[in-house]
Design an enzyme around this catalytic site. Structure first.
Site, PDB file in Angstrom:
ATOM      1  N   TYR A 126       0.845  -1.211   0.000  1.00 13.74           N
ATOM      2  CA  TYR A 126       0.000   0.000   0.000  1.00 13.74           C
ATOM      3  C   TYR A 126       0.878   1.259   0.000  1.00 13.74           C
ATOM      4  O   TYR A 126       0.668   2.185  -0.790  1.00 13.74           O
ATOM      5  CB  TYR A 126      -0.923  -0.021   1.230  1.00 13.74           C
ATOM      6  CG  TYR A 126      -1.503   1.315   1.621  1.00 13.74           C
ATOM      7  CD1 TYR A 126      -2.541   1.887   0.884  1.00 13.74           C
ATOM      8  CD2 TYR A 126      -1.023   2.017   2.721  1.00 13.74           C
ATOM      9  CE1 TYR A 126      -3.071   3.122   1.240  1.00 13.74           C
ATOM     10  CE2 TYR A 126      -1.549   3.246   3.084  1.00 13.74           C
ATOM     11  CZ  TYR A 126      -2.570   3.794   2.339  1.00 13.74           C
ATOM     12  OH  TYR A 126      -3.090   5.024   2.691  1.00 13.74           O
TER      13      TYR A 126
HETATM   14  N1  NAP Z   1      -6.694   5.099   7.081  1.00 14.07           N
HETATM   15  C1  NAP Z   1      -5.704   5.896   7.358  1.00 14.07           C
HETATM   16  O1  NAP Z   1      -5.284   6.014   8.538  1.00 14.07           O
HETATM   17  C2  NAP Z   1      -5.068   6.701   6.269  1.00 14.07           C
HETATM   18  C3  NAP Z   1      -3.976   7.473   6.582  1.00 14.07           C
HETATM   19  C4  NAP Z   1      -3.453   8.296   5.597  1.00 14.07           C
HETATM   20  C5  NAP Z   1      -4.030   8.313   4.320  1.00 14.07           C
HETATM   21  N2  NAP Z   1      -5.082   7.521   4.018  1.00 14.07           N
HETATM   22  C6  NAP Z   1      -5.685   7.624   2.658  1.00 14.07           C
HETATM   23  O2  NAP Z   1      -6.758   8.533   2.721  1.00 14.07           O
HETATM   24  C7  NAP Z   1      -7.610   8.336   1.586  1.00 14.07           C
HETATM   25  C8  NAP Z   1      -9.066   8.508   1.940  1.00 14.07           C
HETATM   26  O3  NAP Z   1      -9.380   7.834   3.130  1.00 14.07           O
HETATM   27  P1  NAP Z   1     -10.907   7.512   3.523  1.00 14.07           P
HETATM   28  O4  NAP Z   1     -10.865   6.901   4.876  1.00 14.07           O
HETATM   29  O5  NAP Z   1     -11.782   8.676   3.234  1.00 14.07           O
HETATM   30  O6  NAP Z   1     -11.192   6.378   2.427  1.00 14.07           O
HETATM   31  P2  NAP Z   1     -12.384   5.325   2.336  1.00 14.07           P
HETATM   32  O7  NAP Z   1     -13.522   5.710   3.222  1.00 14.07           O
HETATM   33  O8  NAP Z   1     -11.785   3.953   2.472  1.00 14.07           O
HETATM   34  O9  NAP Z   1     -12.871   5.560   0.826  1.00 14.07           O
HETATM   35  C9  NAP Z   1     -12.221   5.075  -0.274  1.00 14.07           C
HETATM   36  C10 NAP Z   1     -13.226   5.079  -1.417  1.00 14.07           C
HETATM   37  O10 NAP Z   1     -12.580   4.583  -2.611  1.00 14.07           O
HETATM   38  C11 NAP Z   1     -13.589   3.901  -3.339  1.00 14.07           C
HETATM   39  N3  NAP Z   1     -13.097   2.950  -4.321  1.00 14.07           N
HETATM   40  C12 NAP Z   1     -12.380   1.822  -4.085  1.00 14.07           C
HETATM   41  N4  NAP Z   1     -12.199   1.152  -5.232  1.00 14.07           N
HETATM   42  C13 NAP Z   1     -12.813   1.866  -6.203  1.00 14.07           C
HETATM   43  C14 NAP Z   1     -12.981   1.679  -7.603  1.00 14.07           C
HETATM   44  N5  NAP Z   1     -12.472   0.611  -8.241  1.00 14.07           N
HETATM   45  N6  NAP Z   1     -13.667   2.592  -8.313  1.00 14.07           N
HETATM   46  C15 NAP Z   1     -14.198   3.680  -7.698  1.00 14.07           C
HETATM   47  N7  NAP Z   1     -14.079   3.919  -6.368  1.00 14.07           N
HETATM   48  C16 NAP Z   1     -13.397   3.018  -5.639  1.00 14.07           C
HETATM   49  C17 NAP Z   1     -14.381   3.163  -2.265  1.00 14.07           C
HETATM   50  O11 NAP Z   1     -15.634   2.850  -2.778  1.00 14.07           O
HETATM   51  P3  NAP Z   1     -16.417   1.457  -2.482  1.00 14.07           P
HETATM   52  O12 NAP Z   1     -17.443   1.786  -1.445  1.00 14.07           O
HETATM   53  O13 NAP Z   1     -17.026   1.156  -3.798  1.00 14.07           O
HETATM   54  O14 NAP Z   1     -15.400   0.443  -2.028  1.00 14.07           O
HETATM   55  C18 NAP Z   1     -14.449   4.191  -1.148  1.00 14.07           C
HETATM   56  O15 NAP Z   1     -15.613   4.961  -1.221  1.00 14.07           O
HETATM   57  C19 NAP Z   1      -7.242   6.974   1.028  1.00 14.07           C
HETATM   58  O16 NAP Z   1      -6.540   7.206  -0.179  1.00 14.07           O
HETATM   59  C20 NAP Z   1      -6.309   6.388   2.063  1.00 14.07           C
HETATM   60  O17 NAP Z   1      -5.335   5.603   1.440  1.00 14.07           O
HETATM   61  C21 NAP Z   1      -5.617   6.711   4.967  1.00 14.07           C
END
Ligand code: NAP
Length: 212
Positions: A126
């Site tokens: 990742y």
């Molecule tokens: N978690 C952490 O602590 C952390 C830390 C730093 C950065 N980040 C980054 O922050 C960002 C946003 O985080 P978040 O928590 O708001 O993310 P999230 O809630 O997991 O949302 C990700 C979205 O991407 C969509 N997605 C996945 N595959 C897809 C596809 N093939 N086509 C279209 N849409 C698709 C998902 O839709 P579905 O509902 O269809 O799956 C989901 O709505 C991410 O890039 C993550 O890597 C996370």
């Protein structure tokens, strides 16, 4: 301003839509599940149905806009393959679509600490996938901002952050990340920069303007 958000039903994206609407912008959210469309409409965004893993060229779905935001992610339950196909390749497809459609501004939700990958194998993939997406954006010729938050929480935002080129590990509510992105989109002077982002003591506007 017209803004297109990939990962339109993501947790940060769903917080960002009403913030952008309130500022008078119009927002489109790219989603792959039709049942999420009403949630977007309620949050003030127009849903566009596209699976960014299945389509090679997403430019016709992105359409015309002033800025794009990459807020998609394969998520914690996914395996290595989807880290490459969503976290890296999805972000790169959005770069290609922006270039093709003449959209100059791109805000990437990245993550802090990518230069020293840690954790299990899937988490390391990742981090590599996110790092490669960031590198593609730096080299794209687009006007970019790479936002690198620490661990995301669902706590209520405080409006107070700390941002710098490099920070020690920490966390930040998704709501504050969304607020930072909304403010970035309002400030043309913030471009071709990247920064780590955590909860802190500075008002978001001040932190952004002090940084650039
Ligand atoms: N978690 C952490 O602590 C952390 C830390 C730093 C950065 N980040 C980054 O922050 C960002 C946003 O985080 P978040 O928590 O708001 O993310 P999230 O809630 O997991 O949302 C990700 C979205 O991407 C969509 N997605 C996945 N595959 C897809 C596809 N093939 N086509 C279209 N849409 C698709 C998902 O839709 P579905 O509902 O269809 O799956 C989901 O709505 C991410 O890039 C993550 O890597 C996370």
């Amino acid at each position: 301003m017209e803004v297109v958000i990939a990962g339109g039903h993501g947790k940060i994206a769903m917080l960002l839509h009403p913030m952008l609407k309130e500022k008078g912008h119009s927002v489109k959210g790219l989603i792959r599940k039709e049942e999420q469309a009403d949630d977007l409409r309620k949050a003030g965004a127009e849903p566009v149905l596209v699976d960014i893993e299945k389509e090679d060229d997403i430019s016709e779905y992105v359409g015309q806009a002033d800025a794009v935001v990459f807020a998609a992610g394969a998520g914690p339950g996914s395996g290595k393959e989807r880290k490459w196909s969503v976290d890296r390749d999805g972000a790169i497809k959005l770069i290609e679509a922006a270039k093709k459609n003449g959209i100059e501004r791109y805000v990437m939700i990245s993550a802090m600490g990518l230069e020293t990958p840690r954790g299990d194998e899937v988490f390391q993939v990742y981090q590599q996938a996110k790092a490669q997406a960031d590198e593609a954006l730096r080299n794209s010729g687009l006007n970019y901002v790479i936002v690198k938050p620490g661990r995301l929480t669902n706590d209520a935002g405080t409006g107070k952050v700390k941002l710098a080129e490099k920070l020690d590990r920490g966390e930040i509510p998704r709501e504050d990340v969304a607020r930072v992105i909304a403010e970035i989109l309002d400030k043309d002077s913030i471009k071709n920069v990247e920064f780590d982002l955590l909860s802190g003591e500075s008002n978001i506007n001040k932190a952004l303007l002090d940084f650039v």
